[in-house]
Design an enzyme around this catalytic site. Sequence first.
Site, PDB file in Angstrom:
ATOM      1  N   ASP A  67      -6.043   2.835  -9.119  1.00 20.78           N
ATOM      2  CA  ASP A  67      -5.483   4.182  -8.983  1.00 20.78           C
ATOM      3  C   ASP A  67      -5.724   5.046 -10.222  1.00 20.78           C
ATOM      4  O   ASP A  67      -6.140   4.555 -11.282  1.00 20.78           O
ATOM      5  CB  ASP A  67      -3.978   4.101  -8.673  1.00 20.78           C
ATOM      6  CG  ASP A  67      -3.248   3.010  -9.470  1.00 20.78           C
ATOM      7  OD1 ASP A  67      -3.793   2.548 -10.483  1.00 20.78           O
ATOM      8  OD2 ASP A  67      -2.133   2.637  -9.075  1.00 20.78           O
ATOM      9  N   ASN A 136      10.027  -1.293  -6.770  1.00 21.06           N
ATOM     10  CA  ASN A 136      10.332  -1.024  -5.356  1.00 21.06           C
ATOM     11  C   ASN A 136       9.336  -1.714  -4.426  1.00 21.06           C
ATOM     12  O   ASN A 136       9.281  -1.436  -3.239  1.00 21.06           O
ATOM     13  CB  ASN A 136      10.333   0.494  -5.098  1.00 21.06           C
ATOM     14  CG  ASN A 136       8.990   1.129  -5.429  1.00 21.06           C
ATOM     15  OD1 ASN A 136       8.032   0.434  -5.789  1.00 21.06           O
ATOM     16  ND2 ASN A 136       8.900   2.440  -5.301  1.00 21.06           N
ATOM     17  N   HIS A 138       6.004  -1.581  -4.778  1.00 24.99           N
ATOM     18  CA  HIS A 138       4.713  -0.919  -4.608  1.00 24.99           C
ATOM     19  C   HIS A 138       3.586  -1.728  -5.231  1.00 24.99           C
ATOM     20  O   HIS A 138       3.787  -2.498  -6.173  1.00 24.99           O
ATOM     21  CB  HIS A 138       4.739   0.536  -5.103  1.00 24.99           C
ATOM     22  CG  HIS A 138       4.775   0.733  -6.582  1.00 24.99           C
ATOM     23  ND1 HIS A 138       5.434   1.779  -7.178  1.00 24.99           N
ATOM     24  CD2 HIS A 138       4.210   0.040  -7.602  1.00 24.99           C
ATOM     25  CE1 HIS A 138       5.266   1.706  -8.483  1.00 24.99           C
ATOM     26  NE2 HIS A 138       4.531   0.664  -8.775  1.00 24.99           N
ATOM     27  N   GLU A 143       3.558   3.414  -2.171  1.00 21.58           N
ATOM     28  CA  GLU A 143       5.021   3.380  -2.265  1.00 21.58           C
ATOM     29  C   GLU A 143       5.626   2.949  -0.928  1.00 21.58           C
ATOM     30  O   GLU A 143       4.957   3.013   0.107  1.00 21.58           O
ATOM     31  CB  GLU A 143       5.535   4.784  -2.631  1.00 21.58           C
ATOM     32  CG  GLU A 143       5.046   5.317  -3.964  1.00 21.58           C
ATOM     33  CD  GLU A 143       5.693   4.643  -5.178  1.00 21.58           C
ATOM     34  OE1 GLU A 143       6.538   3.747  -5.011  1.00 21.58           O
ATOM     35  OE2 GLU A 143       5.331   5.009  -6.298  1.00 21.58           O
TER      36      GLU A 143
END
Length: 243
Positions: A67, A136, A138, A143
């Site tokens: 990313d 979380n 990810h 996400e």
Amino acid sequence: MRVIKARDYDDMSRKAANIISAQIIMKPDCVLGLATGSTPIGTYADLVERYQKGDLDFSSVTTVNLDEYKGLNRENEQSYYYFMHDNLFGKVNVDLKRTFLPDGMEPDAKKACEDYDRVIAATGGVDLQLLGLGHNGHIGFNEPAEIFEAETHCVDLTESTITANRRFFASEEEVPRQAYTMGIKTIMRARKILLVVSGEDKASIVKEAFYGAITPKVPASVLQLHNDVTIVADEAALSKVSL
Ligand code: F6R
């Protein structure tokens, strides 16, 4: 799913570097999928050390990163391009023409994402994908969501991520609002996956992602469906699961 228990962060880094080194030695022209974030920093440092000792040769390796922030140029210290050069590319003999990240400076998101999918396809596919794990669940910037996003896509960063990133920038306006990330399908296409995770603060999400239900609400849970995943986790990160 293979889980390798490490004593602590340093041990996790060494064990992960062992696996990446083996990949490079067995296939010198391999394609490595790489991650940023704090977790793999020790792994990269270990790989650099092995290169300096003459034990590792990156000259035929190709890399594709997961990313990049949209709108940050390569000179920006918060860009993932900068991170990769600082932690690995600038310290080993990788051919920079064979290191790829999404182009954060391409304002046309559709173009940036399609271009990056073409780049990944042209490499012939990722042999070993290194991943970290978000609190979380990810992976990359995928996400929690209602569906698994397949290909490279543009993500709106959540308010909490923007707030958390605020400390790295001179002003709130400079904090990126969006990022480009490889999709779940692209990650799942990697021949092998190596996920590194450290610390007690990740223990709950380790349990949820790898011992709970497979759901896009916990993106990393999809890795349970991959046939060659190795998780290298330290004792603290594994403290909520019994092995
Ligand atoms: C970074 C990335 C992220 C991180 C994750 C964990 O390229 O893909 O998914 O791996 O946010 O970050 P750290 O390692 O900083 O806890």
